[in-house]
Design a protein around this motif. Structure first.
Motif, PDB file in Angstrom:
ATOM      1  N   LEU A  42       0.800  -0.765   0.140  1.00 22.40           N
ATOM      2  CA  LEU A  42      -0.104   0.347  -0.260  1.00 22.40           C
ATOM      3  C   LEU A  42       0.612   1.113   0.237  1.00 22.40           C
ATOM      4  N   LEU A  43       2.041   1.669   0.558  1.00 20.20           N
ATOM      5  CA  LEU A  43       3.014   2.472   0.935  1.00 20.20           C
ATOM      6  C   LEU A  43       3.818   2.761  -0.415  1.00 20.20           C
ATOM      7  N   ARG A  44       3.543   1.585  -0.359  1.00 17.20           N
ATOM      8  CA  ARG A  44       4.788   1.754  -2.504  1.00 17.20           C
ATOM      9  C   ARG A  44       3.329   2.189  -3.220  1.00 17.20           C
ATOM     10  N   ARG A  45       2.559   1.956  -3.375  1.00 17.88           N
ATOM     11  CA  ARG A  45       1.605   2.043  -4.047  1.00 17.88           C
ATOM     12  C   ARG A  45       1.087   3.658  -4.628  1.00 17.88           C
ATOM     13  N   GLU A  46       0.948   4.383  -3.036  1.00 12.37           N
ATOM     14  CA  GLU A  46       0.861   5.479  -2.285  1.00 12.37           C
ATOM     15  C   GLU A  46       2.360   6.511  -3.036  1.00 12.37           C
ATOM     16  N   GLY A  47       3.675   5.839  -3.188  1.00  9.60           N
ATOM     17  CA  GLY A  47       4.937   6.665  -3.551  1.00  9.60           C
ATOM     18  C   GLY A  47       5.355   6.737  -2.025  1.00  9.60           C
TER      19      GLY A  47
END
Length: 354
Positions: free
Chosen positions: A342-347
């Motif tokens: 989730l954090l990766r997808r949020e940048g």
């Protein structure tokens, strides 16, 4: 003292240094800054010129700094309670005992002008005196309901003149009606479905007011445990559009999802924590201590962690954006892998997390 040490432990030295450089008074009492080149220790908000980083060590309390051979700064008096702090504490004590008080009454109590005291109280507590009194009353209602009191009894004992005042105070916030607290969702219809996502199967449930549960790897059994007396209805066509919005928010958590309505239950403190979580921008993270500071109570990092853990709505109330001050992703109810993705997808900055 225990609360202060918990806050101290939740912050890294880098966090403390940033706080000291910002002279953030919200962390006064959470730690002191020891300057070993001068032999003194200060509050984080001390207005003195910033020392060199290599000369600084941080201590949980004044006593720890003094045990290391340091003396208190005469400018910020870190070993004493300021007159402003004493006035705010006196006001809090009076509000807890008497209920809501006017600014004029608080002005008479503290000796400050109404306008100045309003600013002082909000800067220290994170809420205006009126908002603090409302939150305190709501908290007492919920505690009474959880203890088995009737709705009417709980409202009057908390100081509400009529039930309508409670509902007027809580209108528009995250949260179910007062009676839902006591009755486990009795009389409520909850529509639910287990839907496929790229992060695995996900339970989505909603009332007519909004999403009340979003959880990975769960199903009807877990939903019924949360709402044992609600009527559960699986897969209704009229909720398809809402469920599709939720799936889209999970697949792309960086997009704005504030338009998706929520219907969740929690204490006044939990709801404040969840509202603070929704204010963290996608792609950014906070430590528990920083989230507590957002609420105006930097010493409440442990309570913040408990409130985040009670969150029933993943992603939409983004508790995944809170990470340990010491680094790494940290724990997550649905596993660190989902949290990291989730954090990766949020940048989010991957170098800071891994």
């Amino acid at each position: 003292m225990t609360e202060a040490r918990n806050t101290f432990a939740a912050l890294s030295d880098d966090d403390r240094w940033r706080i000291a450089m910002a002279k953030d008074r919200r962390f006064d009492g959470a730690f002191v800054t020891g300057v070993h080149s001068t032999g003194i220790y200060c509050r984080p908000s001390c207005p003195a010129r910033a020392p060199l980083r290599r000369n600084v060590r941080f201590y949980a309390a004044a006593a720890d700094a003094e045990a290391a051979g340091l003396r208190a700064c005469k400018r910020c008096s870190p070993n004493t309670q300021s007159a402003e702090e004493a006035c705010v504490l006196a006001a809090i004590k009076a509000i807890r005992a008497e209920g809501a008080m006017t600014l004029d009454q608080l002005s008479d109590l503290t000796g400050y002008s109404p306008t100045h005291f309003q600013r002082l109280f909000k800067r220290t507590v994170g809420l205006s005196p009126a908002a603090f009194a409302r939150a305190l009353r709501e908290e007492r209602v919920r505690e009474a309901l959880e203890g088995g009191a009737s709705v009417t009894q709980a409202l009057y004992e908390a100081g509400y003149s009529a039930p309508s005042r409670f509902y007027a105070d809580t209108k528009g916030r995250l949260g179910m009606q007062a009676s839902d607290w006591r009755n486990g969702g009795k009389g409520r219809m909850i529509h639910w479905s287990v839907v496929p996502t790229s992060l695995g199967a996900m339970l989505v449930a909603a009332t007519g007011k909004g999403v009340c549960c979003l959880a990975f790897g769960e199903g009807e059994e877990e939903l019924r445990a949360r709402f044992p007396k609600a009527e559960l209805v699986e897969g209704r066509e009229e909720f398809r559009a809402l469920f599709e919005q939720v799936i889209a928010a999970v697949e792309e958590p960086s997009i704005d999802n504030s338009h998706i309505p929520l219907d969740v239950k929690g204490t006044a403190f939990q709801q404040r924590c969840w509202e603070a979580l929704r204010k963290i921008p996608a792609g950014e993270t906070r430590s528990y201590g920083e989230q507590a500071a957002m609420l105006g109570n930097p010493k409440a990092s442990r309570a913040v962690g408990s409130a985040n853990g009670a969150n029933n709505i993943a992603v939409l109330i983004p508790c995944h954006r809170v990470v340990p001050a010491s680094g790494g992703v940290g724990g997550y109810a649905y596993g660190p892998e989902i949290k990291a993705e989730l954090l990766r997808r949020e940048g989010a900055d991957q170098k800071e997390l891994f």
